[in-house]
Design a protein around this motif. Sequence first.
Motif, short mmCIF file in Angstrom:
data_model
loop_
_atom_site.label_atom_id
_atom_site.label_comp_id
_atom_site.label_asym_id
_atom_site.label_seq_id
_atom_site.Cartn_x
_atom_site.Cartn_y
_atom_site.Cartn_z
N TYR A 28 0.85 -1.18 0.00
CA TYR A 28 0.00 0.00 0.00
C TYR A 28 0.89 1.23 0.00
O TYR A 28 1.75 1.38 0.86
CB TYR A 28 -0.91 -0.01 1.23
N ARG A 29 0.69 2.06 -1.02
CA ARG A 29 1.49 3.27 -1.16
C ARG A 29 0.57 4.48 -1.12
O ARG A 29 -0.47 4.49 -1.78
CB ARG A 29 2.24 3.25 -2.49
N THR A 30 0.93 5.46 -0.31
CA THR A 30 0.07 6.62 -0.20
C THR A 30 0.86 7.91 -0.11
O THR A 30 1.95 7.94 0.48
CB THR A 30 -0.87 6.50 1.02
N SER A 31 0.33 8.93 -0.72
CA SER A 31 0.81 10.29 -0.56
C SER A 31 -0.42 11.06 -0.10
O SER A 31 -1.28 11.42 -0.93
CB SER A 31 1.36 10.84 -1.88
N PRO A 32 -0.58 11.25 1.22
CA PRO A 32 -1.84 11.76 1.77
C PRO A 32 -2.35 13.00 1.04
O PRO A 32 -1.60 13.92 0.72
CB PRO A 32 -1.49 12.07 3.22
N ASN A 33 -3.66 12.99 0.80
CA ASN A 33 -4.37 14.06 0.11
C ASN A 33 -3.97 14.19 -1.35
O ASN A 33 -4.38 15.16 -2.00
CB ASN A 33 -4.16 15.42 0.81
N ARG A 34 -3.21 13.24 -1.87
CA ARG A 34 -2.85 13.31 -3.29
C ARG A 34 -3.22 12.01 -4.01
O ARG A 34 -4.03 12.00 -4.92
CB ARG A 34 -1.37 13.59 -3.45
N ASN A 35 -2.63 10.92 -3.60
CA ASN A 35 -2.95 9.66 -4.27
C ASN A 35 -2.65 8.50 -3.33
O ASN A 35 -1.97 8.64 -2.32
CB ASN A 35 -2.16 9.51 -5.57
N TRP A 36 -3.21 7.36 -3.66
CA TRP A 36 -2.90 6.13 -2.95
C TRP A 36 -3.05 4.97 -3.90
O TRP A 36 -3.79 5.03 -4.88
CB TRP A 36 -3.78 5.94 -1.70
N LEU A 37 -2.33 3.89 -3.62
CA LEU A 37 -2.33 2.73 -4.50
C LEU A 37 -2.18 1.47 -3.66
O LEU A 37 -1.26 1.35 -2.87
CB LEU A 37 -1.18 2.81 -5.50
N ALA A 38 -3.12 0.56 -3.82
CA ALA A 38 -3.02 -0.76 -3.21
C ALA A 38 -2.67 -1.75 -4.31
O ALA A 38 -3.26 -1.71 -5.39
CB ALA A 38 -4.33 -1.16 -2.53
N HIS A 39 -1.72 -2.61 -4.06
CA HIS A 39 -1.30 -3.56 -5.09
C HIS A 39 -1.07 -4.93 -4.49
O HIS A 39 -0.68 -5.07 -3.33
CB HIS A 39 -0.05 -3.06 -5.82
N ALA A 40 -1.33 -5.95 -5.28
CA ALA A 40 -1.13 -7.32 -4.83
C ALA A 40 -0.85 -8.21 -6.03
O ALA A 40 -1.34 -7.95 -7.14
CB ALA A 40 -2.36 -7.84 -4.08
N SER A 41 -0.07 -9.24 -5.81
CA SER A 41 0.20 -10.21 -6.87
C SER A 41 0.36 -11.58 -6.26
O SER A 41 0.85 -11.72 -5.13
CB SER A 41 1.43 -9.83 -7.69
N LEU A 42 -0.09 -12.58 -6.99
CA LEU A 42 0.03 -13.96 -6.54
C LEU A 42 0.42 -14.81 -7.73
O LEU A 42 -0.19 -14.69 -8.79
CB LEU A 42 -1.30 -14.44 -5.95
N LYS A 43 1.44 -15.62 -7.56
CA LYS A 43 1.88 -16.48 -8.66
C LYS A 43 2.05 -17.90 -8.14
O LYS A 43 2.61 -18.10 -7.05
CB LYS A 43 3.20 -15.96 -9.23
N GLY A 44 1.56 -18.86 -8.88
CA GLY A 44 1.70 -20.26 -8.51
C GLY A 44 2.37 -21.04 -9.62
O GLY A 44 2.20 -20.75 -10.80
N LYS A 45 3.16 -22.01 -9.24
CA LYS A 45 3.85 -22.85 -10.21
C LYS A 45 3.56 -24.30 -9.86
O LYS A 45 3.75 -24.72 -8.71
CB LYS A 45 5.35 -22.57 -10.14
N LEU A 46 3.06 -25.03 -10.84
CA LEU A 46 2.70 -26.42 -10.62
C LEU A 46 3.44 -27.29 -11.62
O LEU A 46 3.31 -27.10 -12.83
CB LEU A 46 1.18 -26.60 -10.79
N LYS A 47 4.23 -28.21 -11.11
CA LYS A 47 4.96 -29.11 -12.02
C LYS A 47 4.01 -30.18 -12.53
O LYS A 47 3.23 -30.75 -11.77
CB LYS A 47 6.14 -29.75 -11.28
N THR A 48 4.11 -30.45 -13.80
CA THR A 48 3.24 -31.46 -14.41
C THR A 48 4.07 -32.66 -14.80
O THR A 48 4.30 -33.56 -14.00
CB THR A 48 2.50 -30.86 -15.62
N PHE A 49 4.54 -32.69 -16.01
CA PHE A 49 5.39 -33.79 -16.45
C PHE A 49 6.85 -33.40 -16.28
O PHE A 49 7.17 -32.28 -15.90
CB PHE A 49 5.08 -34.14 -17.91
N LYS A 50 7.75 -34.32 -16.58
CA LYS A 50 9.17 -34.08 -16.38
C LYS A 50 9.63 -32.89 -17.21
O LYS A 50 9.45 -32.86 -18.43
CB LYS A 50 9.98 -35.32 -16.77
#
Lengths: 166, 501
Positions: free
Chosen positions: B371-393
């Motif tokens: 969460y990034r904020t510059s009070p009375n000017r702007n704010w930004l909430a950000h999130a990311s999620l990454k998953g890795k699943l092995k299948t075959f060799k």
Amino acid sequence: MTTKSLALLVLFVAVNAFGRQAPVFRGELVTGERVSLNDYIKPEKGTLVCFWATWCVPCMEELRMINEKLKADPNLPINVITVNVDSSETSSDVRPTISQQNLPFPVILDPKKEIFTRYQQGQALPFSALVNDKGELAKTFEGLNENLFQEINAALAKSKTITHAE
Amino acid sequence: MPNKKILIAAISMLALFSGNSQAENLEESVGAIHVTSQDHLLIASKKDPSDPNAEPSQQLMHENRLGAESGPYRLGIHFTNKFFLNNQGAANSSNNKPFTLEKKHLTAEFSNWDIQLGDSYQEIGKGIALSLYQDDVFGLNNTLEGASLKYRPKGFEVLGFAGRLNAINSPVAVFAFENPLKNRNVWLMGSSVGGNPWDGAKITGHYLLALSTPTNYSGFDKTWTTVGTTIQQNDLFPAGEGYAEVNALISHVRVAGRDTVLPTGWGAYSSISWAPAPWKVKWEGKLYEDYVFEFRRPPTLEEDIVETTNTSRVVGSKWAADYRINAGQGTVGASYLVAYDRMTQAPIHHWVANSKYKVSSLIELEGKSGYRTSPNRNWLAHASLKGKLKTFKGQWVELGYRKQYGRIKLDLLPATEDRNAIDFSYVFSERISTSLGYEYLPENAPEFGKHFANVSTSLRFGALAAKAMLGQTSGGTLCSAGICRQVPAFTGAQVETTYSF
């Protein structure tokens, strides 16, 4: 213009007729010493040059995998040297990362990517280059490769340098 | 005529790609001279986001770095070719650049000496005073065209360089920056002296003189003089190290025949880190005051989320901690940035948490939020999620989700930014992978579109790598090596190949 293009065409073909010698580089280790690629090329051993950055999560994964493999089999005919390509934005993280990750390999600093761009145009990470004991580029690896050591053995055997079986 | 040139260029590419694989023909090396080649081709067809009805712009961009090395000597050239593939009027055909010799260098590296003639990259300290570098994402490639000499016996180092700034004319990139030297010439002269006075320490002092003149050379109308020092101390305390750098910038400008001395600029950076495994703790501080000089890349301390436009009048501090779980099973970390932007006269706060964990031998998860904020000017909430699943060799699936939601207050017109992106990739082997991407921006105006989908694939065979992409991206903030910029939306196709060894 046509003459220039034709001259370049001839040069391109000529380039392909010559051997693929690994670009020899000199650089400064994180410990301050100056080293060269040639310092690590030993008879009957391959040299794996691993490029990494502190923000590259797969790079850390690859280095851990290599470290574990070498600990499990110290007789593998492989030297490992690493080249760090962090820019000034993240370079203050290099030494702490080496300490935190317990990386035992030599780390050459390449913040201007002068060494990296001689090995790979795209600058994608992780990237590793395998150099045989003649100083020739046997194979390159782009991305995290779980079959890394099988392919290293195959590449070195193909270059008829080492016939070590895994 | 343009088609004939394209044909010749294409034949050249085919001749290159038809070459032998990496490990063959090694016995044919000629003496002690080794020739290297790095080739990069990019063909892009893109629509103008402000005029969807216009014919797409189609460009072929190509560059090659040819080099020869023998012992300590290296010779190299870098040239580019650029063509517009469809006629969009006389204006575009005149923008063709069939051949441009961008860079050339002759380098000699000995035990204690480095000599560079021609084009070289230069950086002083952490890039606060000067940074000439290359970045392929933004097509940046700035060098010093002149000479550089470094003498470095054990424990001591002296560097001197002089020349003219040389920016690449035809960058091979979809979102290339404009040439920073448009209509101007910039000359540089610099030196630095450093040594290791005691164990683990390195102290340097540096000086830089920069002179700028319009291309018609009516005299140097801008000059900058920089002096500074850096101190690095390893093993400051057990598992700890520190770094500090200070620079003073004196600027003169000439306007209407009158010389004016601008306020002295100050640029300082410091960091202290402590890394007793499995911990890593770091503090960084920056202070940039009236530091206006274009050719630098100073540490911003910002995450690769926001475009950092102010590196001239800002002060900030950042704390970060990182912990390795179970000897490499995963990591958790957090950071907090507090800064004051003197241009907007507004504080900035940014909290970030991140984690990566190997759930099992088949599944890995990676997440980040902030969460990034510059009070009375702007704010930004950000999130990311990454998953890795092995299948075959040797194969795996990667699924990622990114969310950014924030309010931007521009003067009296607040705007909402809501970005949602999903990426799906399947890696068949180290040679082949395919990706699907989808972005949803519900706050976008209808004429700009709310949905963006694209598909891409990458192939790798020996020394040849190829990537192709078709579809749309929404643009926004694009980051590369600490530099973040706003890029426009993209609709079209790209094919990119590299051949290097």
